[in-house]
Enzyme design. Structure first.
Site, PDB file in Angstrom:
ATOM      1  N   PRO A 100       0.852  -1.187   0.000  1.00  0.00           N
ATOM      2  CG  PRO A 100      -0.018  -1.082   2.166  1.00  0.00           C
ATOM      3  CD  PRO A 100       0.830  -1.929   1.260  1.00  0.00           C
ATOM      4  CB  ALA A 103       0.792   1.937   4.381  1.00  0.00           C
ATOM      5  N   GLY A 106       7.618   1.572   2.984  1.00  0.00           N
ATOM      6  CA  GLY A 106       8.742   1.838   2.076  1.00  0.00           C
ATOM      7  C   GLY A 106       8.366   1.861   0.610  1.00  0.00           C
ATOM      8  CB  SER A 107       5.224   2.603  -1.232  1.00  0.00           C
ATOM      9  OG  SER A 107       4.955   3.820  -0.562  1.00  0.00           O
ATOM     10  CB  ALA A 110       9.780  -0.324  -3.095  1.00  0.00           C
ATOM     11  CG  ASP A 148      12.316   4.070   4.472  1.00  0.00           C
ATOM     12  OD1 ASP A 148      12.759   3.782   5.591  1.00  0.00           O
ATOM     13  OD2 ASP A 148      11.204   4.619   4.299  1.00  0.00           O
TER      14      ASP A 148
HETATM   15  C1  MEV Z   1      10.617   6.334   7.699  1.00  0.00           C
HETATM   16  O1  MEV Z   1      10.364   5.099   7.038  1.00  0.00           O
HETATM   17  C2  MEV Z   1      11.700   6.161   8.732  1.00  0.00           C
HETATM   18  C3  MEV Z   1      12.039   7.416   9.529  1.00  0.00           C
HETATM   19  O2  MEV Z   1      12.998   7.018  10.503  1.00  0.00           O
HETATM   20  C4  MEV Z   1      12.609   8.516   8.657  1.00  0.00           C
HETATM   21  C5  MEV Z   1      14.004   8.219   8.123  1.00  0.00           C
HETATM   22  O3  MEV Z   1      14.658   7.273   8.558  1.00  0.00           O
HETATM   23  O4  MEV Z   1      14.425   8.994   7.241  1.00  0.00           O
HETATM   24  C6  MEV Z   1      10.820   7.973  10.258  1.00  0.00           C
END
Ligand code: MEV
Length: 306
Positions: A100, A103, A106-107, A110, A148
């Site tokens: 999704p 959400a 990690g869209s 990706a 991510d």
């Molecule tokens: C977001 O998926 C993860 C966070 O720690 C932001 C980041 O690492 O840049 C909230």
């Protein structure tokens, strides 16, 4: 002929087990790749000068990547392609995904890693892929830590420290995880800014809270090495409350988290930027009570392997 692209490329989604937000401040985080996050396929358009088209039906995304586009996905994709010296016209790219959007799974990383792989190939250097992905991720998220993008490119279960890359985390056995979508969209950039604002207002309290989140991530590596799911669950639950203290939970996420524990979860926490997105639940051996309790949310049961 347009500048060439590989015909197909993939990248993982991600779920952060522990360490979101504190990772931005240099603490370690532990995250797992979700295989087959985004798969892209490229075919030449009828004329090399036509703009690149991008279609991802599961995200209702139908775009042309035009230089003057204000759409963040178009801008991010053009940043990635330019960063890799790839084509900026002449291709039709279509994508499929099980993730999704928006959400916390990690869209966007990706998508940007898969796009960089279309240019650089499936054996591209991981650091190069991450750098290219970050060129696009900055359009979406400001100054992301790179977690991510790293997980999207590398997959597996990783310990990540900003600026120092990632190393695989050994698992003693398969790790079942339940993802419960809150169905509340959120913006990572806004969530990261909220943490920064609270840190600036309450530095002496928030600095040790961020350190405690990093310590929970470090402790989870020991729990994973011994398949100590009781300890892992407790660490996840502690992290949820610490994330509340840095202002990234919400009443809806807190209610979901409490319901998961009441339905027998070994631990539960928000995952990713928070504010919405998914709740990450560590299920007991028999997850049926949890699956029943959250049936209307269409939970996703995934298994992470050593
Ligand atoms: C977001 O998926 C993860 C966070 O720690 C932001 C980041 O690492 O840049 C909230």
């Amino acid at each position: 002929m347009p500048i060439p692209l590989h015909p197909r490329a993939e990248a993982c989604g991600k779920v952060i087990l522990l360490g979101e937000h504190s990772v931005v401040y240099g603490h370690p985080a532990v995250a797992a790749g979700l295989p087959q996050g985004v798969c892209l396929q490229a075919v030449p358009r009828e004329h090399a000068k036509l703009p690149i088209s991008l279609s991802i039906p599961q995200w209702q995304l139908e775009l042309e990547l035009r230089a003057d586009s204000e759409h963040p996905v178009a801008r991010a994709c053009l940043e990635v392609l330019t960063h890799c010296d790839g084509p900026v016209t002449g291709w039709a790219i279509t994508g499929t995904t099980c993730l999704p959007a928006r959400a916390g799974l990690g869209s966007s990383a990706a998508l940007t890693v898969a796009l960089a792989r279309l240019v650089l190939g499936e054996h591209a250097d991981l650091d190069e892929l991450v750098d290219a992905s970050l060129a696009g991720e900055r359009v979406f998220h400001g100054e992301p830590s790179g977690l991510d993008s790293r997980v999207a490119a590398q997959g597996g279960v990783l310990r990540f420290v900003r600026g120092a890359g990632a190393e695989p985390v050994p698992l003693a056995g398969p790790l079942p995880l339940l993802l419960i979508p809150s169905n509340i969209p959120r913006s990572t950039a806004i969530q990261v800014a909220k943490v920064r604002a609270r840190l600036e207002r309450q530095r002496s309290v928030i600095t040790p809270t961020l350190s405690a989140l990093g310590a929970a991530a470090e402790a989870s590596i020991r729990a994973l090495a011994h398949q100590d799911l009781t300890a892992l669950g407790e660490l996840m639950t502690i992290a949820h409350h610490l994330l509340g203290a840095i202002d990234v939970s919400s009443p809806a996420l807190d209610a979901l988290q409490a319901s998961a524990l009441a339905a027998g979860a070994l631990g539960a926490k928000l995952t990713g930027a928070g504010g919405g997105g998914c709740l990450l639940v560590l299920p007991p051996t028999d997850p049926s009570a949890l699956l029943t309790a959250f049936a209307t949310y269409e939970p996703l049961l995934v298994e992470v392997h050593p």
